[in-house]
Design a protein around this motif. Structure first.
Motif, PDB file in Angstrom:
ATOM      1  N   THR B 530       3.452 115.721 -44.932  1.00 59.40           N
ATOM      2  CA  THR B 530       3.262 114.555 -44.235  1.00 59.40           C
ATOM      3  C   THR B 530       3.162 114.852 -42.179  1.00 59.40           C
ATOM      4  O   THR B 530       3.439 115.061 -41.664  1.00 59.40           O
ATOM      5  CB  THR B 530       3.909 113.299 -44.006  1.00 59.40           C
ATOM      6  OG1 THR B 530       5.342 113.303 -44.184  1.00 59.40           O
ATOM      7  CG2 THR B 530       3.401 113.134 -46.054  1.00 59.40           C
ATOM      8  N   VAL B 531       5.061 114.987 -42.039  1.00 58.44           N
ATOM      9  CA  VAL B 531       5.671 114.689 -41.016  1.00 58.44           C
ATOM     10  C   VAL B 531       4.970 115.624 -39.680  1.00 58.44           C
ATOM     11  O   VAL B 531       4.772 116.021 -38.919  1.00 58.44           O
ATOM     12  CB  VAL B 531       7.236 114.368 -41.190  1.00 58.44           C
ATOM     13  CG1 VAL B 531       7.553 114.151 -39.731  1.00 58.44           C
ATOM     14  CG2 VAL B 531       7.158 113.483 -41.627  1.00 58.44           C
ATOM     15  N   ILE B 532       5.264 116.989 -40.853  1.00 59.56           N
ATOM     16  CA  ILE B 532       5.506 118.438 -39.923  1.00 59.56           C
ATOM     17  C   ILE B 532       4.023 118.522 -40.083  1.00 59.56           C
ATOM     18  O   ILE B 532       3.442 119.034 -38.757  1.00 59.56           O
ATOM     19  CB  ILE B 532       5.952 119.656 -40.596  1.00 59.56           C
ATOM     20  CG1 ILE B 532       7.647 119.219 -40.981  1.00 59.56           C
ATOM     21  CG2 ILE B 532       5.443 121.160 -40.181  1.00 59.56           C
ATOM     22  CD1 ILE B 532       7.761 120.345 -41.624  1.00 59.56           C
ATOM     23  N   MET B 533       2.910 118.280 -40.858  1.00 58.73           N
ATOM     24  CA  MET B 533       1.995 118.380 -40.673  1.00 58.73           C
ATOM     25  C   MET B 533       1.200 117.830 -39.515  1.00 58.73           C
ATOM     26  O   MET B 533       0.329 118.389 -38.357  1.00 58.73           O
ATOM     27  CB  MET B 533       0.373 117.618 -41.972  1.00 58.73           C
ATOM     28  CG  MET B 533      -0.494 117.547 -41.350  1.00 58.73           C
ATOM     29  SD  MET B 533      -1.672 119.535 -42.049  1.00 58.73           S
ATOM     30  CE  MET B 533      -1.999 118.585 -43.467  1.00 58.73           C
ATOM     31  N   ALA B 534       1.550 116.482 -39.525  1.00 61.94           N
ATOM     32  CA  ALA B 534       1.446 115.363 -38.276  1.00 61.94           C
ATOM     33  C   ALA B 534       1.985 115.855 -36.982  1.00 61.94           C
ATOM     34  O   ALA B 534       1.170 116.039 -36.474  1.00 61.94           O
ATOM     35  CB  ALA B 534       1.690 114.049 -38.437  1.00 61.94           C
ATOM     36  N   ALA B 535       2.923 116.462 -37.175  1.00 60.51           N
ATOM     37  CA  ALA B 535       4.009 116.869 -36.039  1.00 60.51           C
ATOM     38  C   ALA B 535       2.719 118.339 -35.011  1.00 60.51           C
ATOM     39  O   ALA B 535       2.968 118.632 -33.615  1.00 60.51           O
ATOM     40  CB  ALA B 535       4.936 117.547 -35.798  1.00 60.51           C
ATOM     41  N   SER B 536       2.476 119.255 -36.682  1.00 58.56           N
ATOM     42  CA  SER B 536       1.952 120.806 -36.124  1.00 58.56           C
ATOM     43  C   SER B 536       0.363 119.966 -34.922  1.00 58.56           C
ATOM     44  O   SER B 536       0.302 120.873 -34.212  1.00 58.56           O
ATOM     45  CB  SER B 536       1.523 121.116 -37.193  1.00 58.56           C
ATOM     46  OG  SER B 536       2.205 121.799 -37.475  1.00 58.56           O
ATOM     47  N   ILE B 537       0.013 119.144 -35.732  1.00 59.94           N
ATOM     48  CA  ILE B 537      -1.629 118.760 -35.034  1.00 59.94           C
ATOM     49  C   ILE B 537      -0.907 118.276 -33.583  1.00 59.94           C
ATOM     50  O   ILE B 537      -2.032 118.882 -33.182  1.00 59.94           O
ATOM     51  CB  ILE B 537      -2.275 118.061 -36.094  1.00 59.94           C
ATOM     52  CG1 ILE B 537      -2.762 118.687 -37.515  1.00 59.94           C
ATOM     53  CG2 ILE B 537      -2.774 116.958 -35.329  1.00 59.94           C
ATOM     54  CD1 ILE B 537      -3.014 117.535 -38.042  1.00 59.94           C
ATOM     55  N   LEU B 538       0.225 117.183 -33.416  1.00 61.76           N
ATOM     56  CA  LEU B 538       0.728 116.418 -31.886  1.00 61.76           C
ATOM     57  C   LEU B 538       0.224 117.732 -31.058  1.00 61.76           C
ATOM     58  O   LEU B 538       0.192 117.501 -29.789  1.00 61.76           O
ATOM     59  CB  LEU B 538       1.131 115.665 -33.012  1.00 61.76           C
ATOM     60  CG  LEU B 538       1.332 114.474 -31.680  1.00 61.76           C
ATOM     61  CD1 LEU B 538       0.828 114.324 -31.268  1.00 61.76           C
ATOM     62  CD2 LEU B 538       3.168 114.655 -31.775  1.00 61.76           C
TER      63      LEU B 538
END
Lengths: 104, 703
Positions: B530-538
């Motif tokens: 969740t967090v890391i995936m979203a952060a990577s995209i961001l």
């Protein structure tokens, strides 16, 4: 006498837990009730926690808790104290018994 | 409220609460009963995990709820409150009390309290094989009839006794509410419990919700939680006054506290029952546990052994972890390459390859390290070493305002802060718990490691391992100092009790250890998804947009890397970085590092992947971090001093989003806000001091 004064190896019979509230209730719930018999297995390094055997199991309590449990000695505490001191002397001074605690 | 006997198609559901002391083998019995069918949830209002699992036999579904291990039904710890609220408010059909057969007296103490709840109870004489080996012979028939409940021998680790237990559950549920064979507390107590019980039973507001006898006894015990339940209803005030008077009378009469009188009566009753039904047929011999403890808990050896164990855990983690880590790195490099060649040039390829695969991949390769660390810690936990560690460290930790029981959460903190913060629940005192949770971020978690490794390899090539170990040590020292400051200032108070069971060593079972590892790793994996995936995209998005069109002159004169940097500088990330750069300038960070630091709030590992993107040297490229290391070393703005400051900053700034969410869940917004500002200011000030003093001393010049 309180448990905090007992040497390693000493046996005792609980007279009462002198504090009430949470600590006292917890100690009572863990088995320190009037008449319960137990023994001090060991004391920690530099006044660290005690290992106590009571009701067939072992637990750790701090010196401050051990000072709240009034007990009567079973057997001869001074013999246990001498034995403990000799064991300690053996470690600290690097030499064995100095002959003071031989009355076991 | 859930339906109690909600019928399923053609069958019935029996809701069984599995309860008992810690170290009684509850988890292994739960696993033996339910197999792999687990459902993890939370108890309402608290973050204590609630584990549910089912077993089907014939037409019946037995739905087991695993309650936290407790010693008593007071309100001493969160676990006890959770267990008792569950039993009172959800009213399961039956309680299975898991008893450690080698330690019956103390285990039965809880059993008596369950019996007062008016819910049928079945006793599982667990670890019966161990008891037999020790020469503890239990006459379970005699014990059953003395205590008035069914007793079944079980061995949770081997799965034996399960059918017998299910038979006993059927029989006990069939009988309905038990003919209350609760203990007789003696004339003096009974004469005060009785009128209270009657008043409670007569008032429908209470009798419909609580077992009257249980509540009456709790009131005599001056239990605060019981009084607060009483105050929910106006008629409670009179009963409360009546109860206080009764306790006061008993205290005058016996000369001790009422809550202790009740415990003494319970133990007296149990002692009698055990004397009549349990025989010790073997002389207690000098056990393995005692022999090992003579060394491990020796007054002079306990602390060195603890340090040795800690060192061994780290050594094993890093030397074993290197292999799967390498495999995963190559896997993600291959995956990125495969997608890159399979997809046409464009945004989709860019977000997949440069965003998600590079971001998640660089983080995922550290999962093996965390799994191995948790595996080793779980083995130590199941073996029973953690209470020995508490014995060894309590005095020292106490001097810094921590607690012997802080040691396990803090060790878990080297893996991931999320399970570490949750593990701090075992601390009974709220103050100890708060201090422990607040210092856990200083234990460098697995996510900070990639940052350290990258920087140490690039700037401390002569001794990278020493540099990483140094920063770990700085973290530990800071945690102790901060704990000391907190305990002397905002979290002052009396020393809290330290009462902890010292169980005998027990061989860990594979399923038990795997379960513990899963429990702790799951939170990390969830964060990854969740967090890391979203952060990577961001991070990918803010470094890619708005797209920059180089002028003709720039295209002609600049090479690819310089062009990439130019487009980065004009992206949203560049704008953000430049905007906040003034804040970070005093600690030596330029706009690129400012961006990396900001993204680090999402998760520390992201710092590495952000640097990778910013320096156009994706970490997932062939050769791992080698290219990024080289790029950083080549940059004239970088120096060993700056690298050290970034390591220090990574160590001290607030933990990742997932850890902060956990702090919020455990302690609330107020403490989270405090921790956030505290870490931010401490981190900044520390880095400021190091950077300025180091710079003045010229540490940045030499290597």
């Amino acid at each position: 006498m309180v448990i905090a004064e007992a040497p390693a190896g000493a046996s005792f019979r609980v007279v009462r837990v002198m504090t009430g509230k949470e600590v006292g209730k917890r100690l009572a719930d863990m088995g320190f009730t009037e008449g319960a018999e137990g023994a001090v297995v060991r004391g920690g390094f530099l006044r660290g926690p005690f290992q106590i055997r009571i009701r067939g199991y072992d637990l750790l309590i701090r010196r401050s808790e051990a000072a709240e449990i009034e007990v009567e000695p079973i057997g001869d505490w001074s013999a246990a104290r001498d034995a403990a001191r000799n064991r300690r002397g053996h470690w600290v001074n690097g030499h064995g018994c100095d002959g003071r605690g031989g009355d076991e | 409220m859930k339906p109690i006997n909600g019928a399923t198609v053609g069958g019935r559901v029996v809701r069984v609460a599995l309860a008992g002391n810690p170290n009684a083998g509850k988890t292994s019995l739960f696993n033996a009963l339910t197999g792999a069918h687990h459902k993890v949830g939370n108890y309402p209002g608290v973050t204590v995990e609630k584990l549910e699992g089912s077993r089907f036999r014939g037409e019946t579904e037995y739905r087991f709820i695993d309650l936290p291990g407790i010693y008593s039904l007071t309100a001493y710890s969160i676990d006890e409150v959770v267990a008792r609220d569950f039993l009172l408010d959800e009213r399961p059909d039956l309680i299975v009390d898991v008893l450690d057969s080698t330690n019956l007296e103390r285990n039965l103490f809880l059993c008596l309290q369950f019996q007062e709840l008016g819910i049928p109870v079945v006793g599982a004489l667990n670890m019966s094989d161990e008891a037999e080996a020790k020469g503890v012979r239990i006459d379970d028939r005699a014990l059953s009839s003395l205590l008035g409940l069914r007793m079944v021998r079980t061995v949770g680790t081997k799965g034996s006794g399960v059918d017998g237990l299910l038979d006993a559950i059927d029989a006990a549920v069939g009988e309905g509410a038990p003919a209350l064979k609760s203990i007789h507390y003696g004339e003096e107590l009974e004469s005060h419990i009785d009128p209270l019980q009657t008043s409670l039973a007569l008032d429908a507001a209470f009798s419909s919700r609580y077992p009257s006898r249980w509540l009456a006894v709790k009131l005599i015990e001056k239990d605060e939680n019981a009084f607060s339940r009483l105050s929910e209803h106006e008629a409670g005030a009179g009963i409360a006054a009546e109860a206080r008077e009764a306790s006061a009378w008993l205290e005058r009469h016996f000369g001790k506290d009422a809550e202790i009188i009740v415990s003494e009566q319970r133990y007296a009753y149990i002692h009698g029952a055990v004397r009549e039904s349990v025989k010790l047929v073997k002389k207690p011999s000098f056990s393995v546990t005692e022999a090992v403890d003579d060394v491990i808990m020796n007054r002079f050896l306990a602390i060195p052994v603890f340090i040795l164990v800690l060192w061994g855990v780290f050594k094993l983690t890093f030397s074993l972890g290197a292999y799967p880590q390498g495999w995963l790195e190559s896997f993600f490099a291959w995956l990125g390459g495969a997608f890159a060649s399979a997809l046409p040039e464009g945004l989709v390829r860019s977000v997949l390859v440069d965003g998600i695969i590079a971001g998640v991949g660089s983080v995922f390769s550290f999962v093996p390290l965390i799994v191995i660390l948790f595996l080793l810690l779980s083995v130590l936990e199941d073996l029973g070493y953690m209470s020995r560690a508490a014995f060894a460290t309590d005095k020292a930790l106490h001097a810094f305002g921590l607690h012997g029981q802080s040691v396990f959460p803090m060790m878990l903190g080297f893996g991931c802060s999320v399970p570490a913060i949750m593990a701090a629940r075992t601390l009974k005192s709220r103050r100890d718990r708060i201090v422990t949770i607040l210092v856990i971020p200083f234990m460098s978690c697995g996510a900070k490691l990639p940052v350290y490794v990258l920087l140490a390899a690039a700037f401390f090539p002569r001794n990278p391992t020493g540099a990483v170990m140094g920063i770990y040590a700085i973290g530990v020292v800071l945690s102790l100092l901060v704990a000391l400051v907190f305990k002397r200032t905002i979290l002052r108070g009396d020393p809290t009790p330290f009462v902890m069971e010292l169980p005998p060593y027990r061989a860990p079972t594979l399923s038990g250890v795997l379960w513990h590892v899963w429990e702790k790793t799951a939170s990390y994996l969830k964060k990854m998804g969740t967090v890391i995936m979203a952060a990577s995209i961001l991070v990918w998005a803010i470094t890619t947009f708005p797209a920059y069109e180089p002028t003709a002159a720039e295209s002609a004169t600049l090479d690819g890397a310089a062009l990439a940097e130019l487009s980065m500088e004009h992206s949203a990330a560049g704008a953000i970085g430049k905007f906040i750069e003034p804040v970070f300038r005093p600690i030596g960070f330029d706009w690129k590092l400012s961006v990396a630091t900001i993204t680090g709030f999402a998760a520390k590992e992201v710092i590495v992947s952000t640097l990778g993107i910013l320096y156009s040297a994706p970490e997932s490229d062939e050769g791992g971090g080698g290219r990024l290391s080289a790029a950083l070393r080549a940059d004239p703005d970088w120096s060993p001093l700056l690298a050290f400051v970034l390591m220090l900053f990574t160590l001290t700034i607030p933990p990742c989003l997932a850890a902060m969410a956990t702090i919020k869940a455990e302690l609330g917004w107020k403490w989270l806000g405090f921790e956030f500002l505290f870490l931010l200011s401490v981190g900044w000030l520390l880095c400021f001091a190091v950077f300025q003093i180091g710079g003045a001393l010229g540490a940045g010049v030499g290597t």
